[in-house]
Design a protein around this motif. Sequence first.
Motif, PDB file in Angstrom:
ATOM      1  N   ARG A   1     -71.647 -68.616  15.630  1.00 49.24           N
ATOM      2  CA  ARG A   1     -71.657 -67.520  16.765  1.00 49.24           C
ATOM      3  C   ARG A   1     -73.058 -67.471  17.701  1.00 49.24           C
ATOM      4  O   ARG A   1     -72.992 -67.009  18.590  1.00 49.24           O
ATOM      5  N   THR A   2     -74.077 -68.018  17.028  1.00 51.46           N
ATOM      6  CA  THR A   2     -75.414 -67.936  17.692  1.00 51.46           C
ATOM      7  C   THR A   2     -75.595 -69.118  18.469  1.00 51.46           C
ATOM      8  O   THR A   2     -76.635 -69.466  19.194  1.00 51.46           O
ATOM      9  N   LEU A   3     -74.825 -70.471  18.257  1.00 47.71           N
ATOM     10  CA  LEU A   3     -75.340 -71.684  18.803  1.00 47.71           C
ATOM     11  C   LEU A   3     -75.043 -71.744  20.130  1.00 47.71           C
ATOM     12  O   LEU A   3     -75.614 -72.706  20.705  1.00 47.71           O
ATOM     13  N   ARG A   4     -73.959 -71.157  20.895  1.00 46.62           N
ATOM     14  CA  ARG A   4     -73.807 -71.261  22.188  1.00 46.62           C
ATOM     15  C   ARG A   4     -74.978 -71.036  23.235  1.00 46.62           C
ATOM     16  O   ARG A   4     -75.617 -70.252  23.081  1.00 46.62           O
TER      17      ARG A   4
ATOM     18  N   TYR B   1     -65.037 -66.728  18.760  1.00 48.14           N
ATOM     19  CA  TYR B   1     -65.659 -65.614  19.486  1.00 48.14           C
ATOM     20  C   TYR B   1     -66.946 -66.295  20.055  1.00 48.14           C
ATOM     21  O   TYR B   1     -68.066 -66.555  19.395  1.00 48.14           O
ATOM     22  N   ASP B   2     -67.025 -66.398  21.279  1.00 44.20           N
ATOM     23  CA  ASP B   2     -68.356 -66.839  22.072  1.00 44.20           C
ATOM     24  C   ASP B   2     -69.039 -65.945  22.899  1.00 44.20           C
ATOM     25  O   ASP B   2     -68.285 -65.455  23.899  1.00 44.20           O
ATOM     26  N   HIS B   3     -70.037 -65.711  22.619  1.00 47.62           N
ATOM     27  CA  HIS B   3     -70.872 -64.706  23.805  1.00 47.62           C
ATOM     28  C   HIS B   3     -72.440 -65.416  23.473  1.00 47.62           C
ATOM     29  O   HIS B   3     -72.915 -65.133  22.740  1.00 47.62           O
ATOM     30  N   PRO B   4     -72.719 -66.172  24.641  1.00 48.47           N
ATOM     31  CA  PRO B   4     -74.038 -66.903  24.505  1.00 48.47           C
ATOM     32  C   PRO B   4     -75.145 -66.091  24.378  1.00 48.47           C
ATOM     33  O   PRO B   4     -76.130 -66.554  23.573  1.00 48.47           O
ATOM     34  N   PRO B   5     -75.362 -64.804  24.520  1.00 49.13           N
ATOM     35  CA  PRO B   5     -76.621 -64.086  24.457  1.00 49.13           C
ATOM     36  C   PRO B   5     -76.862 -63.805  22.919  1.00 49.13           C
ATOM     37  O   PRO B   5     -78.073 -63.310  22.733  1.00 49.13           O
ATOM     38  N   ILE B   6     -75.751 -63.972  22.020  1.00 45.17           N
ATOM     39  CA  ILE B   6     -76.141 -63.826  20.758  1.00 45.17           C
ATOM     40  C   ILE B   6     -76.962 -64.969  20.149  1.00 45.17           C
ATOM     41  O   ILE B   6     -76.450 -66.060  20.237  1.00 45.17           O
ATOM     42  N   SER B   7     -78.269 -64.354  19.940  1.00 43.67           N
ATOM     43  CA  SER B   7     -79.487 -65.470  19.465  1.00 43.67           C
ATOM     44  C   SER B   7     -79.763 -65.108  18.081  1.00 43.67           C
ATOM     45  O   SER B   7     -80.511 -65.828  17.539  1.00 43.67           O
ATOM     46  N   ILE B   8     -79.457 -64.024  17.563  1.00 43.46           N
ATOM     47  CA  ILE B   8     -79.872 -63.535  16.253  1.00 43.46           C
ATOM     48  C   ILE B   8     -78.544 -63.309  15.350  1.00 43.46           C
ATOM     49  O   ILE B   8     -77.830 -62.406  15.698  1.00 43.46           O
ATOM     50  N   ALA B   9     -78.565 -63.817  14.082  1.00 45.37           N
ATOM     51  CA  ALA B   9     -77.516 -63.614  13.109  1.00 45.37           C
ATOM     52  C   ALA B   9     -78.338 -62.797  12.018  1.00 45.37           C
ATOM     53  O   ALA B   9     -79.087 -63.534  11.191  1.00 45.37           O
ATOM     54  N   ALA B  10     -77.898 -61.636  11.894  1.00 44.68           N
ATOM     55  CA  ALA B  10     -78.511 -60.860  10.632  1.00 44.68           C
ATOM     56  C   ALA B  10     -77.368 -60.980   9.548  1.00 44.68           C
ATOM     57  O   ALA B  10     -76.191 -60.241   9.792  1.00 44.68           O
TER      58      ALA B  10
ATOM     59  N   HIS C   1     -82.174 -67.485  15.629  1.00 43.22           N
ATOM     60  CA  HIS C   1     -82.699 -67.341  14.378  1.00 43.22           C
ATOM     61  C   HIS C   1     -81.548 -66.544  13.343  1.00 43.22           C
ATOM     62  O   HIS C   1     -80.844 -65.659  13.791  1.00 43.22           O
ATOM     63  N   VAL C   2     -81.618 -67.107  12.122  1.00 40.25           N
ATOM     64  CA  VAL C   2     -80.667 -66.363  11.041  1.00 40.25           C
ATOM     65  C   VAL C   2     -81.503 -65.798  10.019  1.00 40.25           C
ATOM     66  O   VAL C   2     -82.592 -66.193   9.216  1.00 40.25           O
ATOM     67  N   VAL C   3     -81.453 -64.417  10.216  1.00 37.18           N
ATOM     68  CA  VAL C   3     -82.354 -63.573   9.530  1.00 37.18           C
ATOM     69  C   VAL C   3     -81.624 -62.690   8.077  1.00 37.18           C
ATOM     70  O   VAL C   3     -80.514 -62.319   8.200  1.00 37.18           O
TER      71      VAL C   3
END
Length: 717
Positions: A461-464, A435-444, A477-479
Amino acid sequence: MANRKPIPEAVRRQVLFNAGKECEECRQLIDGQELLRHLDHIIPDAAGGESVVFNLRQLCHRCNLNKGAKLTARSRQLLALKETRQVELANYFQNTPAFILGNGALREPQSEAYLAIRDYFNGSSAEPRGNRMPALVEIPTGCGKTGIICIAPFGAARGRVLIVAPNLTIKDGIISALSASSPKCFYRKCGIFEKAAHLPKFVVLKTGEVNAEDCLRADIIIANVQQIQGWLHLFESDFFDLVLFDEAHHTPAETWRAVRDKFPRAKVIYLTATPFRADGKPIVAEPVYSYSLASAMSAGYVKKVVRVDAVPSQMTFSVEGEEKEFEYQDIMAMREELWFSRGVAMSEASNLTIIDKSLDILAEKRRSGINHQIIAAAMSVRHARSIVTLYETRKVRATFVASDLPVEERSHRLSAFEAGKYDAIVHVGILGEGYDHPPISIAAIFRPFRSLSPYAQFIGRTLRRIEGAGESDSTAHVVAHIGLNLDELWDYFKHEVRQAEIFREFDELDREVEEGSRRKNRTKSEGEDVACVKAEEVDRFDVDTFVPMPVDAATLRKVEKVQLAIAQLESLKAEGMPVEHNLRDLNQQLLSLKHPLETRDAQPARNRPDLERGQYRKVLNAEIRRAAGFIVESLEIPRDASLVPVIGKGEERSNYEAVIRAVNRAVNRAMGKDGSKSERNEWTIEELKEARSLVNLVRDRALEELRGLVEEQEIPF
């Protein structure tokens, strides 16, 4: 005749279903009285025919008796077609003018992996090519794994290619990359072929729409692993010369092994971003290429990653009706207990801590004008609903997806999230690989993980990277919460350790987490938990970054200057100044500084031996740069300490430059050459390949020698 193997029942049923009630030769109705049913091998056993659907047809007993074991006109035609296709396929994958070597549009790991695969299957070996161990290629998410799949067959395959994907999402991505009409066509984007006629012909397996002729005419066949199980009995065992498995950490599973066993003589390539399994089963393969996440971050292919953990000074737990106070030291000791970390995961107080921090980071990120989004991991559907509700109390649009949602509803929610209608999406074990969606930038993270594979897949999932985004928008960011006990997994992920077996003991615990610890809760109602955090006082957040590979001092100074200029222009852009053109130029310059091999002004001519040898030189130089970065990071000397007087020649301007020169000299010595790096222009391809194979050994020896020299000079660590 007595030794003929019986036709498998599944094969028999499929042939009869396809044929209906007619004889496929005389077209008369087989009624079971005047005419009896027989299954006939189109290519007889004696001629090597197999009992598979594509080699069987339904005949009446008269036609079957007339044919006997002879080759009919149709049999001869099919044999001739197969032989012709075999020659065509070998010629296509070996001789088609594919612009791969020296192609500046390819990323470094794509070019390097291609060479490694081609050399592995074409190099000298006592083992026949088809009997070799599968080749394992490891490349992080977002670095171009699909591109490697597209180019790998050229030079390696001598027959038809099968691509096996783990799910529909990844399969669809591969189809887009191969499709000439798709804007995502990899061959067109990278200029692999001059003529559209040179693109491979491919077929996507689909019941009721694909037949034997389609498969015979195809150069490449694509399927997901669940789908192909129903097709295995259709193909002969030699139908494919090369099989590529995407997300190869699944391959020890039964369904994946069934594909491998069906085509025992085929060459096999495993590609993965996470070469380990949570169940501890080994991936039996020969590692031929690995590209580190640190290298990917340094090159700018993926976002950098920062971990942010909430650290409470005090927590109040309710355990089976009794309240208990825990100080920081107690929390650090107790978090290894599953009931404790699960209690943190399920408590509203801890969830709100994670939510508020993720939203704080989201607000800061969105100041750039890019619509960054949050992905969250929950323990169960009930937990996911609770997290969505908590996000909504903060006036944030959120939704969740889980495997038990109807497919249409799940698709609708994902589409709405990707369209920006939601700020956050919570998933329950479904948005993992592919699952790739580049605007994902925060993993909670709202759940404990006890094995690396799902943890790494989730962070992946946040790396793209977001296309066109600057450096300020290229950090993920991984919170999480320190009570979830994720430190070991973060360190394992961060330093890219490979001993996955140390996490096997956690497998049973991870299963309990996924199942909601049913045994412990069997006597409790759905709304109750074994332990729950009633309140907590968070006095700080621990922050840790995934440290990328260092670059040389001169390049670093240039990068800093360009980044400063970009920041200034972005400020002017925010004020309405028309600086987009200047920003594009500076971003391209920054890209060039980070990976100059991809920013040529002109592309070299195709099919040149000097170009091929030049590519091997670049691969060797890249390996040496990575080795030097590893050594500098491993020595951990203070920033103001200099290695130049210890190991340099005096003219080096940084520790990195001193180490890279030392590694170059060591490689030359290992090859029996003198210390002059410039003489590598005279090295043969085989010498360059041998030198590359020695780099890691030289690196480890050099590290030990340098440690000794540093200690002798009393440079503190």
